[in-house]
Write a protein that holds these residues in place. Sequence first.
Motif, PDB file in Angstrom:
ATOM      1  N   ALA A  12       0.818  -1.212   0.000  1.00  0.00           N
ATOM      2  CA  ALA A  12       0.000   0.000   0.000  1.00  0.00           C
ATOM      3  C   ALA A  12       0.851   1.261   0.000  1.00  0.00           C
ATOM      4  N   PHE A  13       2.160   1.129   0.145  1.00  0.00           N
ATOM      5  CA  PHE A  13       3.058   2.279   0.205  1.00  0.00           C
ATOM      6  C   PHE A  13       3.391   2.855  -1.172  1.00  0.00           C
ATOM      7  N   TYR A  14       2.816   2.307  -2.248  1.00  0.00           N
ATOM      8  CA  TYR A  14       3.136   2.788  -3.594  1.00  0.00           C
ATOM      9  C   TYR A  14       2.144   3.828  -4.120  1.00  0.00           C
ATOM     10  N   GLY A  15       1.129   4.176  -3.343  1.00  0.00           N
ATOM     11  CA  GLY A  15       0.060   5.021  -3.854  1.00  0.00           C
ATOM     12  C   GLY A  15       0.501   6.298  -4.546  1.00  0.00           C
ATOM     13  N   PRO A  16       1.306   7.152  -3.894  1.00  0.00           N
ATOM     14  CA  PRO A  16       1.723   8.389  -4.556  1.00  0.00           C
ATOM     15  C   PRO A  16       2.540   8.152  -5.823  1.00  0.00           C
ATOM     16  N   PHE A  17       3.357   7.088  -5.846  1.00  0.00           N
ATOM     17  CA  PHE A  17       4.133   6.791  -7.049  1.00  0.00           C
ATOM     18  C   PHE A  17       3.222   6.533  -8.236  1.00  0.00           C
ATOM     19  N   ARG A  18       2.143   5.821  -7.996  1.00  0.00           N
ATOM     20  CA  ARG A  18       1.248   5.505  -9.115  1.00  0.00           C
ATOM     21  C   ARG A  18       0.585   6.759  -9.666  1.00  0.00           C
ATOM     22  N   ASP A  19       0.406   7.769  -8.816  1.00  0.00           N
ATOM     23  CA  ASP A  19      -0.019   9.081  -9.310  1.00  0.00           C
ATOM     24  C   ASP A  19       1.082   9.708 -10.155  1.00  0.00           C
ATOM     25  N   ALA A  20       2.317   9.585  -9.679  1.00  0.00           N
ATOM     26  CA  ALA A  20       3.444  10.217 -10.366  1.00  0.00           C
ATOM     27  C   ALA A  20       3.742   9.567 -11.703  1.00  0.00           C
ATOM     28  N   ALA A  21       3.682   8.244 -11.739  1.00  0.00           N
ATOM     29  CA  ALA A  21       4.039   7.512 -12.954  1.00  0.00           C
ATOM     30  C   ALA A  21       2.831   7.193 -13.829  1.00  0.00           C
ATOM     31  N   VAL A  38      20.055  -3.029  -1.834  1.00  0.00           N
ATOM     32  CA  VAL A  38      19.452  -1.732  -2.124  1.00  0.00           C
ATOM     33  C   VAL A  38      18.112  -1.645  -1.395  1.00  0.00           C
ATOM     34  N   ALA A  39      17.883  -0.547  -0.701  1.00  0.00           N
ATOM     35  CA  ALA A  39      16.593  -0.282  -0.062  1.00  0.00           C
ATOM     36  C   ALA A  39      15.899   0.843  -0.817  1.00  0.00           C
ATOM     37  N   TYR A  40      14.650   0.623  -1.208  1.00  0.00           N
ATOM     38  CA  TYR A  40      13.879   1.659  -1.891  1.00  0.00           C
ATOM     39  C   TYR A  40      12.932   2.302  -0.880  1.00  0.00           C
ATOM     40  N   ASN A  41      13.270   3.528  -0.499  1.00  0.00           N
ATOM     41  CA  ASN A  41      12.450   4.348   0.398  1.00  0.00           C
ATOM     42  C   ASN A  41      11.327   4.957  -0.453  1.00  0.00           C
ATOM     43  N   VAL A  42      10.175   4.302  -0.479  1.00  0.00           N
ATOM     44  CA  VAL A  42       9.186   4.538  -1.531  1.00  0.00           C
ATOM     45  C   VAL A  42       8.314   5.769  -1.269  1.00  0.00           C
ATOM     46  N   SER A  43       7.404   5.998  -2.203  1.00  0.00           N
ATOM     47  CA  SER A  43       6.681   7.270  -2.277  1.00  0.00           C
ATOM     48  C   SER A  43       5.861   7.587  -1.029  1.00  0.00           C
ATOM     49  N   ALA A  44       5.107   6.627  -0.521  1.00  0.00           N
ATOM     50  CA  ALA A  44       4.287   6.929   0.656  1.00  0.00           C
ATOM     51  C   ALA A  44       5.143   7.148   1.893  1.00  0.00           C
ATOM     52  N   GLU A  45       6.283   6.470   1.976  1.00  0.00           N
ATOM     53  CA  GLU A  45       7.215   6.714   3.076  1.00  0.00           C
ATOM     54  C   GLU A  45       7.710   8.157   3.031  1.00  0.00           C
ATOM     55  N   SER A  65       5.969  10.708   1.398  1.00  0.00           N
ATOM     56  CA  SER A  65       4.831  11.631   1.523  1.00  0.00           C
ATOM     57  C   SER A  65       4.336  11.757   2.958  1.00  0.00           C
ATOM     58  N   MET A  66       4.373  10.661   3.706  1.00  0.00           N
ATOM     59  CA  MET A  66       3.932  10.730   5.103  1.00  0.00           C
ATOM     60  C   MET A  66       4.809  11.674   5.912  1.00  0.00           C
ATOM     61  N   VAL A  67       6.110  11.573   5.698  1.00  0.00           N
ATOM     62  CA  VAL A  67       7.032  12.454   6.418  1.00  0.00           C
ATOM     63  C   VAL A  67       6.819  13.900   5.991  1.00  0.00           C
ATOM     64  N   LYS A  68       6.704  14.143   4.677  1.00  0.00           N
ATOM     65  CA  LYS A  68       6.496  15.500   4.176  1.00  0.00           C
ATOM     66  C   LYS A  68       5.213  16.107   4.738  1.00  0.00           C
ATOM     67  N   ALA A  69       4.142  15.323   4.762  1.00  0.00           N
ATOM     68  CA  ALA A  69       2.855  15.833   5.262  1.00  0.00           C
ATOM     69  C   ALA A  69       2.953  16.189   6.743  1.00  0.00           C
ATOM     70  N   ALA A  70       3.570  15.317   7.526  1.00  0.00           N
ATOM     71  CA  ALA A  70       3.712  15.580   8.952  1.00  0.00           C
ATOM     72  C   ALA A  70       4.599  16.804   9.200  1.00  0.00           C
ATOM     73  N   ALA A  71       5.665  16.929   8.392  1.00  0.00           N
ATOM     74  CA  ALA A  71       6.554  18.084   8.551  1.00  0.00           C
ATOM     75  C   ALA A  71       5.841  19.379   8.196  1.00  0.00           C
ATOM     76  N   GLN A  72       5.043  19.359   7.137  1.00  0.00           N
ATOM     77  CA  GLN A  72       4.321  20.565   6.731  1.00  0.00           C
ATOM     78  C   GLN A  72       3.308  21.000   7.778  1.00  0.00           C
ATOM     79  N   ASN A  73       2.832  20.047   8.573  1.00  0.00           N
ATOM     80  CA  ASN A  73       1.908  20.372   9.651  1.00  0.00           C
ATOM     81  C   ASN A  73       2.627  20.736  10.951  1.00  0.00           C
TER      82      ASN A  73
END
Length: 329
Positions: free
Chosen positions: A205-214, A275-282, A284-292
């Motif tokens: 479920a952590f791929y949601g924002p990527f699917r918007d992007a791609a 290789v670790a892929y720090n994916v889109s929702a990981e 976006s969650m941080v960005k959203a919390a930081a913006q708040n």
Amino acid sequence: MSFPIVRNRRLRGSHALRNLVRETQLTVNDLIYPIFVTVGTNIKSEIASMPGVYHFSLDRLEEEIEEISGLGLQAILLFGVPEHKDAVGTSAYAEDGIVQQATRLIKKQKPDLLIVADTCLCQFTDHGHCGVIEHNSLTNRSDVKNDLSLELLVQTAVSQAQAGADIIAPSNMMDGFVHAIRNGLDDAGFEDIPIMSYSVKYASAFYGPFRDAAHSAPQFGDRKTYQMDPANAREALREAEADVIEGADMLMVKPALAYMDIIRNLKDHFDLPIVAYNVSAEYSMVKAAAQNGWIDEKAIVLEMLLGFKRAGADIIITYFSKDVARWLR
């Protein structure tokens, strides 16, 4: 021996001392930054669900590459959003495909910047799946056909290498994809091009924002018949072992944050770079919390990425790469 002879706090007494005994290091050399390129002109369009990440048209790509290079980042992961989609993802392996065009431009601008080409079909198919679809009239089901998909993935990988990609990163999760792509690259004269395999890619479920992007959301069903069940850990070792046998040069775990046990398992069992892929929702969650104003973004991100390194990751793909490069300076 124990307290009071043993006092673990002795090694934590100052910033310099903590630096001296630090076990895990994060550097700009560990990072790969994903980029989304698209058709059109004069496009630098922020992705709504991924603040600070943009779609770039080819004519605006140069400014982004200059910034990346200026920050000391050495590698990018290239995704393309095409103008044309069809049932077999033709634009994924076209000589003038968006990824191929972008690769040539970047290599002309910054020859030493490593280009990792994502090798999949989902962004390029009109159905949004990572392979060829066939409908079975007996079961009334449409399924992704593994072996037919491999043929197109090989064509895609070879075309990306011909355009100048330094690393091929197949993300499709078809059985045998590393074997097929390795043979295809070798036959085309690209035996020195490494494969960074998406070895352990969960149906997450952590791929949601990527699917918007791609623009790659599946138009029917889901990807659970080829991406892994998040509940499974032993299966991850089987997937990775198969890729090692087939000729992978690097093994990826995707996503990273909820799967650090899998990163550690691969590190303990295989001697290839992890290789670790720090994916889109990981992201976006941080960005959203930081913006708040709820969290300290810099502290959270650096701790998270250190966690990936501590778990065993040698390389981290992250949308935070530019931020981290600035912070590490």
